[in-house]
Design a protein around this motif. Structure first.
Motif, PDB file in Angstrom:
ATOM      1  N   THR A 144       8.345 153.861   8.625  1.00 41.02           N
ATOM      2  CA  THR A 144       7.804 152.640   8.136  1.00 41.02           C
ATOM      3  C   THR A 144       7.448 151.533   9.465  1.00 41.02           C
ATOM      4  O   THR A 144       6.313 150.612   8.923  1.00 41.02           O
ATOM      5  CB  THR A 144       8.449 151.968   6.906  1.00 41.02           C
ATOM      6  N   GLY A 145       7.259 151.585  10.528  1.00 36.48           N
ATOM      7  CA  GLY A 145       7.511 150.935  11.488  1.00 36.48           C
ATOM      8  C   GLY A 145       7.927 149.668  11.639  1.00 36.48           C
ATOM      9  O   GLY A 145       7.475 148.808  12.265  1.00 36.48           O
ATOM     10  N   HIS A 146       9.003 149.653  10.606  1.00 32.51           N
ATOM     11  CA  HIS A 146       9.672 148.152  10.408  1.00 32.51           C
ATOM     12  C   HIS A 146      11.091 148.528  11.147  1.00 32.51           C
ATOM     13  O   HIS A 146      11.580 149.834  11.242  1.00 32.51           O
ATOM     14  CB  HIS A 146       9.333 147.894   9.499  1.00 32.51           C
ATOM     15  N   CYS A 147      11.637 147.107  11.967  1.00 35.85           N
ATOM     16  CA  CYS A 147      13.416 147.535  12.600  1.00 35.85           C
ATOM     17  C   CYS A 147      13.796 146.501  11.450  1.00 35.85           C
ATOM     18  O   CYS A 147      13.645 145.869  10.632  1.00 35.85           O
ATOM     19  CB  CYS A 147      13.248 146.991  13.654  1.00 35.85           C
ATOM     20  N   ILE A 148      14.862 147.231  11.639  1.00 35.35           N
ATOM     21  CA  ILE A 148      16.577 146.718  11.055  1.00 35.35           C
ATOM     22  C   ILE A 148      17.594 146.134  11.732  1.00 35.35           C
ATOM     23  O   ILE A 148      17.511 146.493  12.783  1.00 35.35           O
ATOM     24  CB  ILE A 148      16.408 147.021  10.187  1.00 35.35           C
ATOM     25  N   ARG A 156      21.403 147.467  18.383  1.00 36.62           N
ATOM     26  CA  ARG A 156      21.283 145.748  17.061  1.00 36.62           C
ATOM     27  C   ARG A 156      20.353 145.818  16.353  1.00 36.62           C
ATOM     28  O   ARG A 156      19.997 145.571  15.285  1.00 36.62           O
ATOM     29  CB  ARG A 156      21.461 144.663  18.447  1.00 36.62           C
ATOM     30  N   THR A 157      18.965 146.673  17.197  1.00 40.41           N
ATOM     31  CA  THR A 157      17.721 146.839  16.354  1.00 40.41           C
ATOM     32  C   THR A 157      17.587 148.733  16.144  1.00 40.41           C
ATOM     33  O   THR A 157      17.708 149.991  16.854  1.00 40.41           O
ATOM     34  CB  THR A 157      16.603 146.626  17.165  1.00 40.41           C
ATOM     35  N   LEU A 158      17.095 148.658  14.192  1.00 41.49           N
ATOM     36  CA  LEU A 158      17.240 149.961  14.106  1.00 41.49           C
ATOM     37  C   LEU A 158      16.196 149.907  14.248  1.00 41.49           C
ATOM     38  O   LEU A 158      15.132 150.096  13.093  1.00 41.49           O
ATOM     39  CB  LEU A 158      18.079 150.287  13.101  1.00 41.49           C
ATOM     40  N   PRO A 159      14.908 150.915  14.471  1.00 42.42           N
ATOM     41  CA  PRO A 159      13.242 151.058  14.137  1.00 42.42           C
ATOM     42  C   PRO A 159      13.921 152.526  13.676  1.00 42.42           C
ATOM     43  O   PRO A 159      13.965 152.975  13.489  1.00 42.42           O
ATOM     44  CB  PRO A 159      12.961 151.555  15.312  1.00 42.42           C
ATOM     45  N   LEU A 160      12.284 152.198  12.707  1.00 41.09           N
ATOM     46  CA  LEU A 160      12.456 153.362  11.021  1.00 41.09           C
ATOM     47  C   LEU A 160      10.905 153.190  11.610  1.00 41.09           C
ATOM     48  O   LEU A 160      10.512 152.961  11.082  1.00 41.09           O
ATOM     49  CB  LEU A 160      13.541 152.869   9.585  1.00 41.09           C
ATOM     50  N   ILE A 201      21.490 141.445   8.814  1.00 41.96           N
ATOM     51  CA  ILE A 201      20.567 142.348   7.456  1.00 41.96           C
ATOM     52  C   ILE A 201      21.127 144.085   7.617  1.00 41.96           C
ATOM     53  O   ILE A 201      21.205 144.844   6.851  1.00 41.96           O
ATOM     54  CB  ILE A 201      19.653 142.133   7.443  1.00 41.96           C
ATOM     55  N   ARG A 202      20.789 144.233   9.513  1.00 40.83           N
ATOM     56  CA  ARG A 202      21.101 145.764   9.107  1.00 40.83           C
ATOM     57  C   ARG A 202      22.608 145.717   9.013  1.00 40.83           C
ATOM     58  O   ARG A 202      22.411 146.759   8.369  1.00 40.83           O
ATOM     59  CB  ARG A 202      20.922 146.200  10.828  1.00 40.83           C
ATOM     60  N   ALA A 203      23.191 145.197   8.936  1.00 39.05           N
ATOM     61  CA  ALA A 203      24.948 145.198   8.667  1.00 39.05           C
ATOM     62  C   ALA A 203      25.135 145.624   7.417  1.00 39.05           C
ATOM     63  O   ALA A 203      25.888 146.785   7.108  1.00 39.05           O
ATOM     64  CB  ALA A 203      25.900 144.227   9.709  1.00 39.05           C
ATOM     65  N   TYR A 204      24.955 144.522   6.990  1.00 35.05           N
ATOM     66  CA  TYR A 204      24.420 144.638   5.687  1.00 35.05           C
ATOM     67  C   TYR A 204      24.357 146.417   4.836  1.00 35.05           C
ATOM     68  O   TYR A 204      24.691 147.155   3.958  1.00 35.05           O
ATOM     69  CB  TYR A 204      24.541 143.334   4.835  1.00 35.05           C
ATOM     70  N   TRP A 205      22.589 146.154   5.041  1.00 36.13           N
ATOM     71  CA  TRP A 205      21.822 147.438   4.430  1.00 36.13           C
ATOM     72  C   TRP A 205      23.027 148.872   5.236  1.00 36.13           C
ATOM     73  O   TRP A 205      23.004 149.416   4.091  1.00 36.13           O
ATOM     74  CB  TRP A 205      21.346 147.569   5.067  1.00 36.13           C
ATOM     75  N   GLU A 206      23.427 148.901   6.004  1.00 36.70           N
ATOM     76  CA  GLU A 206      23.945 149.959   6.899  1.00 36.70           C
ATOM     77  C   GLU A 206      25.571 149.931   5.517  1.00 36.70           C
ATOM     78  O   GLU A 206      25.891 151.366   5.553  1.00 36.70           O
ATOM     79  CB  GLU A 206      24.827 150.181   7.798  1.00 36.70           C
ATOM     80  N   ARG A 207      26.557 149.516   5.427  1.00 37.94           N
ATOM     81  CA  ARG A 207      27.699 149.039   5.188  1.00 37.94           C
ATOM     82  C   ARG A 207      27.739 149.458   3.273  1.00 37.94           C
ATOM     83  O   ARG A 207      28.707 149.706   2.735  1.00 37.94           O
ATOM     84  CB  ARG A 207      28.735 147.373   4.964  1.00 37.94           C
TER      85      ARG A 207
END
Length: 100
Positions: A10-14, A3-7, A18-24
């Motif tokens: 940048t040290g931030h998570c999606i 459910r959470t994607l750490p990047l 919002i993550r689903a929209y970002w990926e689609r």
């Protein structure tokens, strides 16, 4: 799917909608890396009237608002208009006087 994607870049998570929209909708190539954590923000119209408050997350090239709490979807690109208004409301820089 997690459910959470750490990047780590940048040290931030999606996460979540919002993550689903970002990926689609193009992910890193379109929006860039997240530059903030998920936060709650309020949006006001051009007259200062309150219009919405909810989860938002800023990315390098845009920001995403999660309107699912009011029966809508995630929306992108609204920040560009608001940022333009803020930038345009600043006084123009003065040019230095030409000296000969």
């Amino acid at each position: 799917m997690r459910r959470t994607l750490p990047l780590l870049e940048t040290g931030h998570c999606i996460a979540g909608a919002i993550r689903a929209y970002w990926e689609r909708n193009g992910g890193l190539a379109i929006f860039g890396y997240p530059i903030s954590d998920l936060a709650v923000d309020s949006v006001y119209d051009e007259y200062g009237g309150f219009t919405w408050s909810g989860p938002v997350q800023w990315f390098e090239r845009d920001w995403l608002e999660d309107h699912s709490g009011v029966g809508q979807e995630v929306m992108a690109g609204r920040g560009t208009t608001r940022l333009t208004v803020r930038v345009c409301s600043c006084p123009a820089p003065r040019r230095p006087a030409l000296t000969s």
